[in-house]
Scaffold this motif. Structure first.
Motif, short mmCIF file in Angstrom:
data_model
loop_
_atom_site.label_atom_id
_atom_site.label_comp_id
_atom_site.label_asym_id
_atom_site.label_seq_id
_atom_site.Cartn_x
_atom_site.Cartn_y
_atom_site.Cartn_z
N MET A 1 71.02 -9.92 21.99
CA MET A 1 70.34 -8.81 22.63
C MET A 1 70.02 -9.11 24.10
N SER A 2 69.71 -10.37 24.41
CA SER A 2 69.39 -10.73 25.79
C SER A 2 70.53 -10.39 26.73
N ALA A 3 71.75 -10.70 26.31
CA ALA A 3 72.92 -10.38 27.13
C ALA A 3 73.09 -8.88 27.25
N ASN A 4 72.81 -8.15 26.17
CA ASN A 4 72.92 -6.69 26.21
C ASN A 4 71.91 -6.08 27.17
N ILE A 5 70.72 -6.69 27.22
CA ILE A 5 69.72 -6.22 28.17
C ILE A 5 70.23 -6.40 29.60
N ASP A 6 70.78 -7.58 29.86
CA ASP A 6 71.29 -7.85 31.21
C ASP A 6 72.41 -6.90 31.60
N ASN B 145 57.83 -10.85 30.82
CA ASN B 145 56.74 -11.82 30.76
C ASN B 145 56.06 -11.80 29.39
N PRO B 146 55.43 -12.91 29.01
CA PRO B 146 54.67 -12.92 27.75
C PRO B 146 53.47 -11.98 27.83
N ALA B 147 52.91 -11.66 26.69
CA ALA B 147 51.68 -10.86 26.65
C ALA B 147 50.53 -11.70 27.20
N ILE C 115 60.61 -22.45 33.48
CA ILE C 115 61.18 -21.44 32.57
C ILE C 115 61.99 -20.43 33.36
N THR C 116 63.18 -20.13 32.90
CA THR C 116 64.01 -19.11 33.52
C THR C 116 64.54 -18.15 32.47
N ASN C 117 65.03 -17.02 32.95
CA ASN C 117 65.67 -16.01 32.09
C ASN C 117 64.78 -15.60 30.91
N TYR C 118 63.48 -15.49 31.16
CA TYR C 118 62.56 -15.13 30.09
C TYR C 118 62.69 -13.64 29.75
N GLU D 199 63.14 -15.02 24.23
CA GLU D 199 64.22 -15.94 24.60
C GLU D 199 63.99 -16.40 26.03
N TYR D 200 64.23 -17.69 26.27
CA TYR D 200 64.08 -18.24 27.62
C TYR D 200 64.89 -19.53 27.71
N THR D 201 65.11 -19.94 28.93
CA THR D 201 65.87 -21.17 29.19
C THR D 201 64.98 -22.19 29.88
N MET D 202 65.11 -23.45 29.42
CA MET D 202 64.33 -24.55 30.00
C MET D 202 65.18 -25.82 29.92
#
Length: 794
Positions: A1-6, A20-22, A122-125, A139-142
C-alpha cells in the motif's frame, strides 16, 4: 500500500493516510471487531495500542427505581399547568429521579506498549487505515531497513492481532508490556485494581476488577492475555516484560474477556473465555487468520460503495484533505466519510456485542465525557441511523437487544414513578440497563427516550419486511404505547392530549416562571427544562402511535386497543408556528433562553421522524427552515450531522454540503471521528453517513426518491448496494446531476414506487416491465422476490 500511496494508485474513498504518528489519542486509528477495540498511534520509538473490551464498565447489576414516586405526579403536573415549573422541577427531583442519580462508566481496559531501541533518522514514514480490509498499518525506513506493522481486530477469532515485519531478516527487536489502567481521579475511594504477570516464555497477562461507583459495587472481573509468535531470533519473559531480539517477523495476539453475561448476570469465567479464544488460533498461521478476518469484514463492508468525483486533492493525506476542501472541491472526501461511518458501525456493533455507545467501543479514559454511556435524546439513535440504508442490518442486533433489555426496569419505572402500564425509559442508560430518570430533572424528564428507540425498531421492519421479526418486537411496541396511553393528560384547553412532565432535550424555554436558580439535585446554578407537551414528544408519539396501529393491522392483533390508540393520536398537539415564524418547540409559544442550541428537537418530525415533509406538510416548510437558520450551521459534530440530514429532507443539497465542510473543518478529528465540541464521539461520524445517504436517496414517504438533494459539486457518481424501505437494494449511477441508470433488487417481492426524476425504461432479465406513472412523477411496478430490475434513462 505504501507504494500505491506514492504512485496515487489507491481508492481515496476507502483509505485514510498520514505522514506522521498520532500525537494524541484522538488522532490514533481505530480497529474493532464489535467487542474488542484498539486505537493505534503508529509511533516508531514507543508504540502504544490502547485497548477496550465492550463489557468493561464500573459497578455491577443494580436498579435505579424509586418506589412510590407516582403519588407526587399529580402535584408535579398541576405545578406545570399553573405556571410554576421550578416547583415542579424540585418535586420531580425529590420523588421521581432515579437513585443513584448518576449511572456507571465505560472503562479503558489496557495499553499495549512496544519499546524499540533505535528511533533515529526515520524516513518514508506513513500510517494508514484501509477501509477495504479493516487493517491499520504503519511503515517507515531506518538504517536502510523498511519496518512495517499491521494491526486488526478479528471477529472470527476474537483477538487483536499485531504483525511486525522488516525488509531485512533479523531486524526486529523490541520489548513489550501489557499495562493495566486505574482510575487516578478516584484514587481516594476507587476500588479497581489490576495485576500484571508474565506467562511462560511467550506471553503476558493482565487481570483485574472494575471500580465501585456511586455506591454500586464493581463486579466486573477481567483478563487480557498476550501471546507472541516469533519467527527467528530469541524471545523471553522477564517479569512483566516480553523481550524479542533479532526476529525476522513477530505476531502478537491479544485476547481479552470479562465475567459479564448480561445486565443481570456476571457469573462467567474470564480466564476460561480467554483460554477458548487462544485455543481458536492454535495451529493457525497469521496468513490464515488475516485472510479469514478480511473475508468476514468484507462480507459486510463490500455490500455498499459510494464513488464521487476525484480531484487533485483526493490523494493528499487525510488531514491535509480536511484543510484543502475548504478551498477547493473534493467530493471523494464525502465518500470517505460515508465509508468511515460504516466502518465504525461494523467495528463497534456486531451480533452478540454491546451496542455502540457515545464513543463506539473506543475509550481512553476511566472518567470519559458523559461516561461514554448510551445517551438517548439523540446520540444512541444517531449511531444507528445508517444501519439499515447502509446494508448492515445485522449490526442493528445489539441495538434491538438494548431496547428489549430496557423494558425490564422500564416496566418497574412505569409502575413506581408514574403509576402506568407498559414501560418507559428516559435519556440515558449504561450496560446495566437502568431506566429511571438520571442526571437531574433538567435532563431526566425525557419520557419519550424509549419511544424514540422503539420507532427505530419499526424502521428495521420497514427495511426488511420480516413479519417474524415484527412479531418479536410487537410486545415492545405495545408496551411503550400502553405507557403513554396511561400517561397522557388533557391540556387545559380540553382539545389536546399531552405529556406532563416533559422536556425539549437540554433546551430551556423562555416563558413564565422560567429562570436560573440553584438546583438541589445537581448543586448547580442552572435552569429547568421541565414543561408539558414539548414538540418532540408530540412528534415522536405521532410516529409511535401510527407505527403501532400499522403493526397491529399487519399482524391482526389488538384491534380494539389499536382503535383507541388511533383516536388518541388525533388528539396529540399538532405542529404549530410561533409568532416569530419558527416551528414551535413547545406547546406554548415560547422563545428559548439559549439562542443557538445544539439540539434541534422540534424538527424530529422532519428527520429522523416522518411527521413533517415538503410533500406532506408544505405549510410548515418555511417554519422548519426558519428554525434551522436561527440555529445556524455550527454546533458540535452530532448537531451538524443532524442539520445535514434536515436540509437533505428539505431538498437543499448545497446547504447540506456546506454544513459537511464546516463539520470536517471544525468538528472532526484527523481520522474522521466526530467531536462533541472537543470530546471524541461516534454519533456525528455515523450521523454524517446517514445524512449523505439522505442527500442521495430517500424512501420514508412510500417512494424511493433518487438524488433528492444532490449538491452541485457531486454532479457525477455511483451509489451501489444502498437499501430502501420496502426491502429494496438500489444501485444508482448519475452524470451531470441526472440519473443515467438504476438497478432495484427486490428482497421481498413488494410493489416498487420509485422516482428517478428522468424518463426511464424498466426491464428485468431483458424483458420490459410495465409501469404506472404516478401524479408526483414517480413510477410504480410489481416485483418478484429475488429479481433485479434495471431502470435505464431514455
Amino acid at each position: 500500500m505504501s507504494a500505491n500511496i506514492d504512485s496515487k494508485k489507491f481508492d481515496p474513498s476507502t483509505l485514510l493516510w498520514y505522514k506522521n504518528p498520532a500525537k494524541v489519542w484522538e488522532e490514533a486509528l481505530p480497529v474493532g471487531n464489535g467487542r474488542l477495540g484498539a486505537m493505534v498511534f503508529g509511533e516508531t520509538g514507543e508504540e502504544r495500542i490502547q485497548i477496550n473490551e465492550d463489557t468493561y464498565w464500573t459497578g455491577g447489576p443494580y436498579s435505579t427505581v424509586v418506589k412510590g414516586g407516582y403519588k407526587v405526579l399529580p402535584e408535579i403536573q398541576k405545578s406545570i399547568f399553573d405556571g410554576n415549573p421550578i416547583k415542579a422541577h424540585k418535586l420531580f427531583g425529590r420523588y421521581l429521579m432515579g437513585y443513584p442519580v448518576e449511572q456507571q462508566k465505560y472503562q479503558s481496559l489496557a495499553d499495549l506498549h512496544l519499546f524499540f531501541d533505535n528511533n533515529k533518522d526515520i524516513t518514508n514514514y506513513k500510517r494508514w487505515l484501509n477501509l477495504e480490509t479493516g487493517i491499520t498499518s504503519v511503515e517507515y525506513t531506518m538504517d536502510g531497513v523498511t519496518y512495517r506493522r499491521e494491526v486488526f481486530s478479528s471477529a472470527p477469532y476474537q483477538v487483536i492481532v499485531v504483525r511486525l515485519t522488516a525488509s531485512k531478516p533479523g531486524s526486529i527487536s523490541f520489548t513489550t508490556e501489557l499495562r493495566g489502567k486505574r482510575n487516578g481521579s478516584m484514587s481516594n475511594y476507587a476500588t479497581d485494581y489490576f495485576r500484571m504477570d508474565g506467562v511462560g516464555k511467550d506471553g503476558l497477562t493482565l487481570k483485574g476488577k472494575s471500580a465501585d461507583y456511586m455506591g454500586i459495587e464493581g463486579k466486573i472481573r477481567y483478563e487480557a492475555r498476550l501471546k507472541a509468535v516469533a519467527e527467528g531470533g530469541t524471545m523471553k519473559v522477564d517479569d512483566i516484560d516480553l523481550i524479542i531480539e533479532n526476529a525476522d517477523a513477530v505476531t502478537l495476539y491479544i485476547a481479552a474477556a470479562t465475567n459479564f453475561v448480561n445486565y443481570k448476570d456476571v457469573s462467567a469465567d474470564p480466564h476460561m473465555r480467554v483460554e477458548q479464544y487462544l485455543k481458536r488460533i492454535k495451529g493457525k498461521t497469521y496468513k490464515e487468520i488475516r485472510e479469514e478476518t478480511i473475508k468476514d469484514y468484507k462480507s459486510l463492508f463490500d455490500r455498499v460503495s459510494l464513488t464521487l468525483s476525484e480531484t487533485k486533492d483526493s490523494y493528499l493525506p487525510t488531514d491535509e484533505r480536511i484543510k484543502e476542501i475548504q478551498f477547493s472541491p473534493d467530493p471523494q472526501l464525502a465518500s470517505l466519510s460515508y465509508n468511515f461511518g460504516r466502518y465504525l458501525l461494523i467495528s463497534s456493533s456486531r451480533p452478540g456485542t454491546q451496542p455502540a455507545n457515545l464513543q463506539g467501543i473506543w475509550n481512553n479514559d476511566m472518567n470519559p465525557s458523559w461516561d461514554s454511556k448510551y445517551t438517548t435524546n439523540i446520540n444512541t439513535e444517531m449511531n444507528y441511523w445508517p444501519v439499515e440504508t447502509g446494508n448492515l442490518s445485522e449490526c442493528a442486533e445489539p441495538f434491538i437487544s438494548l431496547v428489549k433489555d430496557l423494558t425490564d426496569q422500564g416496566q418497574q419505572v412505569a409502575r413506581e414513578h408514574y403509576g402506568c402500564r407498559g414501560w418507559v425509559f428516559h435519556q440515558n442508560t449504561d450496560i446495566w440497563r437502568v431506566a429511571a430518570p438520571m442526571d437531574g430533572p433538567t435532563w431526566g424528564t425525557f419520557t419519550v427516550g424509549g419511544a424514540w428507540l422503539t420507532t427505530q425498531l419499526w424502521e428495521h421492519y420497514l427495511f426488511s419486511m420480516d413479519k417474524e421479526y415484527l412479531k418479536r418486537i410487537y410486545p415492545i411496541m405495545k408496551g411503550s404505547v400502553q405507557f403513554f396511553m396511561d400517561f397522557l393528560v388533557e391540556h387545559p384547553n380540553g382539545k389536546w392530549l399531552i405529556t406532563n412532565p416533559s422536556t425539549s432535550p437540554e433546551n430551556p424555554p423562555k416563558g413564565p416562571g422560567y429562570r436560573y436558580f440553584f438546583d438541589e439535585v445537581t448543586a448547580m446554578y442552572y435552569f429547568t427544562t421541565i414543561c408539558a407537551g414539548s414538540s418532540i414528544d408530540m412528534q415522536i408519539l405521532t410516529d409511535l402511535f401510527g407505527y403501532y396501529v400499522e403493526a397491529s393491522r399487519i399482524l391482526g392483533m389488538d384491534k380494539d386497543f389499536a382503535e383507541k390508540v388511533a383516536s388518541a393520536r388525533k388528539r396529540l398537539v399538532p405542529p404549530q408556528v410561533g409568532k416569530d415564524g419558527l416551528l414551535q418547540e413547545w406547546t406554548e409559544d415560547w422563545e428559548q433562553l439559549e439562542k443557538r442550541h445544539r439540539h434541534i428537537s422540534n424538527l424530529y418530525g422532519l428527520y429522523p421522524g416522518n411527521v413533517l415533509s415538503v410533500k406532506k406538510t408544505p405549510e410548515f416548510v418555511k417554519a422548519c427552515k426558519a428554525v434551522l437558520n436561527q440555529r445556524g450551521d455550527g454546533g458540535p459534530g452530532f448537531s451538524r450531522a443532524w442539520k445535514m440530514a434536515l436540509w437533505a429532507r428539505l431538498y437543499d443539497g448545497n446547504r447540506a454540503n456546506k454544513i459537511f465542510k464546516g463539520y470536517i473543518k471544525d468538528q472532526c478529528y484527523p481520522q474522521l471521528f466526530a467531536k462533541c465540541y472537543t470530546p471524541l464521539q461516534v454519533d456525528g461520524s455515523l450521523g454524517v453517513t446517514a445524512a449523505i445517504t439522505e442527500m442521495l436517496i430517500q424512501s420514508h414517504e412510500g417512494v424511493i426518491d433518487l438524488l433528492p438533494a444532490l449538491p452541485d459539486e457531486w454532479s457525477n457518481g455511483e451509489f451501489n448496494g444502498v437499501c430502501a424501505r420496502g426491502a429494496f437494494e438500489i444501485n444508482i449511477k448519475w452524470e451531470q446531476g441526472r440519473v443515467q441508470s438504476a438497478e432495484v433488487l427486490s428482497k421481498g417481492g413488494n410493489t416498487c414506487v420509485i422516482n428517478p426524476h428522468v424518463e426511464v425504461r424498466v426491464s428485468c432479465n431483458g424483458k420490459r416491465i410495465p409501469t404506472k406513472k404516478m401524479s408526483d412523477g414517480s413510477i410504480k411496478f410489481n416485483t418478484k422476490k429475488g429479481n433485479t430490475y434495471l431502470l435505464k434513462r431514455k
